[in-house]
Design a protein around this motif. Sequence first.
Motif, PDB file in Angstrom:
ATOM      1  N   ALA A   1       8.849  57.920 142.889  1.00  0.00           N
ATOM      2  CA  ALA A   1       8.892  59.138 143.595  1.00  0.00           C
ATOM      3  C   ALA A   1      10.062  58.772 144.723  1.00  0.00           C
ATOM      4  O   ALA A   1      10.426  59.760 145.232  1.00  0.00           O
ATOM      5  N   PHE A   2       9.928  57.666 145.392  1.00  0.00           N
ATOM      6  CA  PHE A   2      10.862  57.356 146.291  1.00  0.00           C
ATOM      7  C   PHE A   2      12.268  57.378 145.892  1.00  0.00           C
ATOM      8  O   PHE A   2      13.014  58.048 146.750  1.00  0.00           O
ATOM      9  N   ALA A   3      12.497  57.073 144.741  1.00  0.00           N
ATOM     10  CA  ALA A   3      13.865  57.168 144.115  1.00  0.00           C
ATOM     11  C   ALA A   3      14.228  58.599 144.119  1.00  0.00           C
ATOM     12  O   ALA A   3      15.278  59.185 144.468  1.00  0.00           O
ATOM     13  N   GLU A   4      13.336  59.554 143.647  1.00  0.00           N
ATOM     14  CA  GLU A   4      13.542  60.818 143.686  1.00  0.00           C
ATOM     15  C   GLU A   4      14.064  61.472 145.064  1.00  0.00           C
ATOM     16  O   GLU A   4      15.044  62.256 145.318  1.00  0.00           O
ATOM     17  N   VAL A   5      13.183  61.196 146.076  1.00  0.00           N
ATOM     18  CA  VAL A   5      13.698  61.517 147.268  1.00  0.00           C
ATOM     19  C   VAL A   5      15.112  60.859 147.874  1.00  0.00           C
ATOM     20  O   VAL A   5      15.904  61.590 148.421  1.00  0.00           O
ATOM     21  N   MET A   6      15.180  59.759 147.402  1.00  0.00           N
ATOM     22  CA  MET A   6      16.528  59.188 147.746  1.00  0.00           C
ATOM     23  C   MET A   6      17.834  59.849 147.128  1.00  0.00           C
ATOM     24  O   MET A   6      19.006  59.933 147.644  1.00  0.00           O
ATOM     25  N   ARG A   7      17.678  60.505 145.987  1.00  0.00           N
ATOM     26  CA  ARG A   7      18.669  61.120 145.436  1.00  0.00           C
ATOM     27  C   ARG A   7      19.019  62.324 145.871  1.00  0.00           C
ATOM     28  O   ARG A   7      20.372  62.655 145.766  1.00  0.00           O
ATOM     29  N   GLU A   8      17.948  62.916 146.526  1.00  0.00           N
ATOM     30  CA  GLU A   8      18.359  64.308 147.394  1.00  0.00           C
ATOM     31  C   GLU A   8      19.217  63.991 148.688  1.00  0.00           C
ATOM     32  O   GLU A   8      19.670  64.857 149.233  1.00  0.00           O
ATOM     33  N   LEU A   9      19.128  62.586 149.166  1.00  0.00           N
ATOM     34  CA  LEU A   9      20.079  62.465 150.249  1.00  0.00           C
ATOM     35  C   LEU A   9      21.634  62.366 150.043  1.00  0.00           C
ATOM     36  O   LEU A   9      21.917  61.754 148.978  1.00  0.00           O
ATOM     37  N   PRO A  10      22.588  62.742 150.949  1.00  0.00           N
ATOM     38  CA  PRO A  10      23.923  62.373 150.801  1.00  0.00           C
ATOM     39  C   PRO A  10      23.989  60.816 150.583  1.00  0.00           C
ATOM     40  O   PRO A  10      23.313  60.124 151.255  1.00  0.00           O
ATOM     41  N   PRO A  11      25.019  60.458 149.643  1.00  0.00           N
ATOM     42  CA  PRO A  11      25.154  59.056 149.401  1.00  0.00           C
ATOM     43  C   PRO A  11      25.569  58.134 150.518  1.00  0.00           C
ATOM     44  O   PRO A  11      25.231  56.941 150.427  1.00  0.00           O
ATOM     45  N   ASP A  12      26.201  58.636 151.684  1.00  0.00           N
ATOM     46  CA  ASP A  12      26.575  57.856 152.715  1.00  0.00           C
ATOM     47  C   ASP A  12      25.540  57.746 153.849  1.00  0.00           C
ATOM     48  O   ASP A  12      25.573  57.394 154.933  1.00  0.00           O
ATOM     49  N   THR A  13      24.230  58.443 153.400  1.00  0.00           N
ATOM     50  CA  THR A  13      23.029  58.439 154.432  1.00  0.00           C
ATOM     51  C   THR A  13      22.647  56.695 154.673  1.00  0.00           C
ATOM     52  O   THR A  13      22.339  55.998 153.899  1.00  0.00           O
ATOM     53  N   GLU A  14      22.493  56.538 155.973  1.00  0.00           N
ATOM     54  CA  GLU A  14      22.318  55.126 156.429  1.00  0.00           C
ATOM     55  C   GLU A  14      20.536  55.190 156.051  1.00  0.00           C
ATOM     56  O   GLU A  14      19.784  55.744 156.706  1.00  0.00           O
ATOM     57  N   ALA A  15      20.222  54.380 155.140  1.00  0.00           N
ATOM     58  CA  ALA A  15      18.652  54.417 154.534  1.00  0.00           C
ATOM     59  C   ALA A  15      18.122  52.900 155.090  1.00  0.00           C
ATOM     60  O   ALA A  15      16.867  53.041 155.047  1.00  0.00           O
TER      61      ALA A  15
END
Length: 77
Positions: A18-32
């Motif tokens: 579920a976390f991976a799904e959330v991360m895929r929605e963010l722009p790739p350069d978002t500091e995570a």
Amino acid sequence: MARERRLDARDVEAIFRAFAEVMRELPPDTEAGLLDGSGDLRLAPDIGRKLRTARGVRDVLRQIRLAQSERDSGEGT
């Protein structure tokens, strides 16, 4: 007060999916987050909020709590 819950591998896998799904929605350069000097992953606070509020994660956590409650209630019988 929040209570600790033990999670089995299936539960943790569901949370990470579920976390991976959330991360895929963010722009790739978002500091995570970052890896600290000990090699532990530290999530950025806003990433943690996104994770906690993601519908899929809430559903997974709800299912885990229900399963735990069922296991707990079955132990006394």
